[in-house]
Design an enzyme around this catalytic site. Structure first.
Site: not given
Ligand code: FAD
Ligand code: SIN
Length: 522
Positions: A113, A241, A288, A349, A384
Site C-alpha cells: 500500500e 483517505h 495518503r 478516515h 499514519r
C-alpha cells in the site's frame, strides 16, 4: 445497580477484544460496546495488517517507512516496539483463527500500500477487518470469564471527581474506578466498578459529514478522558483517505482500498490523464496525505467532485479474485471495475491523535489504559502509514494487559462512588434539536477543518462550535441521559480539540496543511 469486574473494557474492536481475551485468564472481564459486538471500525478494515514477513523486507525498512509517513513526529521507541512485536502478535491472531490469504506455494500473499517500500500487508481478500472481527468475536463467545454487554454506552469514566473532589489537569494521582454505563434497552444507568479500565472506543469519523467510519465513531473515549482532565494530543492530524467511492448520500462512505493502487490501479482526472507524478515521484502510491491533497487540489482546480481510479488495464480475473467485495459493490452501482474507471474522492478516515499513552498503554490517569484508534502512542506522528493501525491496536492491547497484571492483586474497588444522579432532569422535548446540532457539527468540520485549513477557517469553526457547546451543555444538564445527547457532547468535545490543536500548530506537517503556514517548521 453496581457491577464489579477486575477489568472493564470499553469497546469491542480489535483493541478491546484482544485485551479482553488476554486478560480473561486472570480475572472477570466486562466487555462493553454501544451497539452489537461486531459493529466496529475493525469490521470495516479492508487492506489488511502490516508486518514484516519475508526477505527482502526487514524491520528497518518498515520502521523507516513509518517514520517517513509520520513526517518527523513519530516516537521512535513506539515505532520500533510496534514493528518488532508485530510477528508475535500476528501469531496470536492466527491462533484465534484469523485466516490470511496464502499463495499457491503456501506462503502468505502480501499486498503493498501507499508509503510501503515492500509488500508486507497480510490480508483476507479485501475484507480483512471483517475476518479479524468475526474470529475474535467467536473466541469471546466461548470465553466464560468475559461478560459481554451490548447496547451499553459508557457515559463517563469514574474518578475522584465523582467523590466530590476538584480534579484539574495538574491534580496528581487521579485514578479511574470504572464508568457510568447506560443500558440502552432499559435506559438505566449502572455503575461499573473495575480494578483496571481499558478505553478502546475507536475513531471519530462522525465528526465529519463524510467518513469511511461507521456511525459508532463519535470519539467517546477521547471526550471522556478530556472531561476527566486526562492528556490528549495530536488531534489536528485527521487522516483523509484519498480513495473513497464517490456515491453521494451513502454513509459510511464505501472505501476503495489502497491495496488496489499497490496492485497497479492509477489515479486519473476525468479526461483520463494521470496527475499524481506532478505531485510526487511515487505517483499513485505516495503516502495518503500527499495523495489526498493532490486529489483535493485537482478537484478544486477543475471544479470536479471526484477523480477516477483506473484498474481496467489489469487482468480482470485477477482483479475479481483479489478484490471481490469492491467488484461486487461497484457492480451494484453499475460500475464494472474491470471495464470502467471508479469515481473516488477523499473522505475522513482515521485519527492519528487521541488519548496520550506511554509504551505500556497507560494514560495520564492511573488504572486507565487506552489502545487502538482512540489512543495516541506516537507510532503515527503526523500521518499514519497504511495498515499500521490494526497492528498498533493489538500490540498496545497486549502491552496494557502485561502492565496491569502485576498490580491487579493490590487494587481495590472504590465502593464510595455514588450512583448516577439524574435529579431535576426530564426527557428532552425536542429530539430534533440534538440531531440538528449533530448535523451542524459535521458541517462546520467538513467546511472549515478539512484537508486544507487556514487560521480564518479554524477561528470561524471555533466560534460556531462555541454556540453549539453552550446550547448542548445546557440541554444535557436538563435532560434525562440518552445515547444521542451524550454522543453530541462527545463530538463537540472532539471537534473542539481538533480545532484547538490545529490552531496551535504554526506550520504544515503531515496531515495538517494550512495556507497560512504552508511549510514545515524545521
Ligand atoms: P473500533 O474497531 O472502532 O471499535 C470501537 C468499539 O468501541 C466499538 O465496539 C464501539 O461500540 C465501542 N464504543 C465506542 N464508544 C463507546 C461507548 N461510549 N460505550 C461503549 N462502547 C463504545 N486499519 C488498518 O490497519 N488496515 C486497514 O486495512 C484498515 N482499513 C480500514 C477501512 C475502513 C473502512 C475503516 C473505517 C478503517 C480502516 N482501518 C484500517 C482503521 C482501523 O480499522 C481502525 O483504526 C481500527 O479497527 C480501530 O480499532 P479499535 O479497536 O481501536 O476500535
Ligand atoms: C485501505 O485499505 O486503504 C485502508 C488501509 C488503512 O486505513 O490502513
Amino acid at each position: 445497580m453496581t457491577r464489579k469486574f477486575d477489568f472493564l473494557v470499553v469497546g469491542s474492536g480489535i483493541a478491546g477484544i484482544s485485551f479482553a481475551l488476554k486478560a480473561a485468564p486472570y480475572g472477570k472481564v466486562a466487555l462493553l460496546c454501544k451497539t452489537t459486538l461486531d459493529e466496529s471500525n475493525t469490521s470495516y478494515a479492508q487492506g489488511g495488517i502490516a508486518t514484516v514477513m519475508y526477505e527482502p523486507d526487514n524491520f528497518d525498512k518498515h520502521i523507516e517507512d513509518t517514520l517517513i509517513a509520520g513526517d518527523g513526529l513519530c516516537n521512535l521507541t513506539a515505532v520500533e516496539k510496534v514493528i518488532r512485536e508485530a510477528p508475535s502478535q500476528i501469531e496470536e491472531l492466527l491462533r484465534w483463527g484469523v485466516d490470511f490469504d496464502k499463495r499457491e506455494d503456501g506462503l502468505f500473499d502480501l499486498h503493498r500500500e501507499g508509503g510501503h517500500s515492500e509488500h508486507r500487508i497480510l490480508h483476507h481478500k479485501d475484507n480483512t477487518g471483517y475476518e479479524i472481527q468475526q474470529s475474535l468475536v467467536r473466541e469471546v463467545r466461548n470465553n466464560k470469564n468475559i461478560e459481554v454487554f451490548e447496547y451499553s454506552f459508557a457515559i463517563e469514566i469514574l474518578t475522584q471527581h465523582h467523590l466530590g473532589e476538584v480534579v484539574t489537569q495538574h491534580t496528581p494521582g487521579v485514578e479511574c474506578y470504572g464508568a457510568y454505563v447506560l443500558d440502552q434497552h432499559t435506559n438505566h444507568i449502572h455503575t461499573f466498578l473495575s480494578k483496571v479500565t481499558l478505553l478502546a472506543t475507536g475513531g471519530i469519523g462522525s465528526v465529519y459529514s463524510t467518513t469511511t467510519n461507521p456511525a459508532i465513531s463519535t470519539g467517546d473515549g477521547i471526550a471522556m478522558v478530556h472531561r476527566a482532565r486526562g492528556v490528549i494530543q495530536d488531534m489536528e492530524f485527521v487522516q483523509f483517505h484519498p480513495t473513497a467511492l464517490y456515491h453521494p448520500g451513502e454513509r459510511p462512505t464505501y472505501l476503495i482500498t489502497e491495496a488496489i493502487r499497490g496492485y497497479g490501479a492509477v489515479l486519473r482526472c476525468k479526461d483520463g490523464r494521470e496527475f499524481m507524478q506532478k505531485y510526487d515521484e511515487r505517483g499513485s502510491l505516495a503516502p495518503r496525505d500527499i495523495v489526498a491533497r493532490a486529489i483535493d487540489n485537482e478537484m478544486k482546480i477543475r471544479g470536479h467532485e471526484f477523480v477516477f481510479l483506473d484498474v481496467t488495464h489489469k487482468n480482470p480475473e485477477e482483479t475479481k479474485k483479489h478484490f471481490p467485495n469492491i467488484y461486487k459493490k461497484c457492480l451494484e452501482l453499475g460500475i464494472d471495475i474491470t471495464k470502467d474507471m471508479i469515481p473516488v474522492s477523499p473522505t475522513q478516515h482515521y485519527l492519528c491523535g487521541g488519548i496520550v499513552v506511554d509504551l505500556n498503554a497507560k494514560t495520564s490517569i492511573d488504572r486507565l489504559y487506552a489502545a487502538g484508534e482512540c489512543s495516541c502512542t506516537g507510532l503515527h506522528g503526523a500521518n499514519r502509514l497504511a495498515s499500521n493501525s490494526l497492528l498498533e491496536a493489538i500490540v498496545y492491547a497486549d502491552a496494557a494487559v502485561k502492565d496491569a497484571l502485576p498490580h491487579l492483586r493490590d487494587l481495590k474497588f472504590n465502593e464510595s462512588v455514588p450512583a448516577w444522579n439524574d435529579e431535576g432532569t426530564s426527557l428532552p422535548e425536542e429530539m430534533v434539536l440534538i440531531t440538528q446540532s449533530f448535523r451542524e457539527v459535521e458541517q462546520i468540520m467538513s467546511t472549515y477543518v478539512g484537508i486544507v485549513r487556514s487560521n480564518l477557517r479554524l477561528k470561524r469553526a471555533m466560534s460556531r462550535l462555541e454556540i453549539l457547546y453552550r446550547e448542548t451543555e445546557d440541554l444535557f444538564e436538563r435532560s434525562v441521559v440518552s445515547r444521542e445527547i451524550c454522543e453530541l457532547r462527545n463530538v463537540i468535545s472532539v471537534a473542539y480539540l481538533i480545532i484547538k490543536h490545529a490552531l496551535r500548530r504554526k506550520e504544515s506537517r503531515g496531515l495538517h496543511y494550512t495556507i497560512d503556514y504552508p511549510k514545515r517548521a524545521k
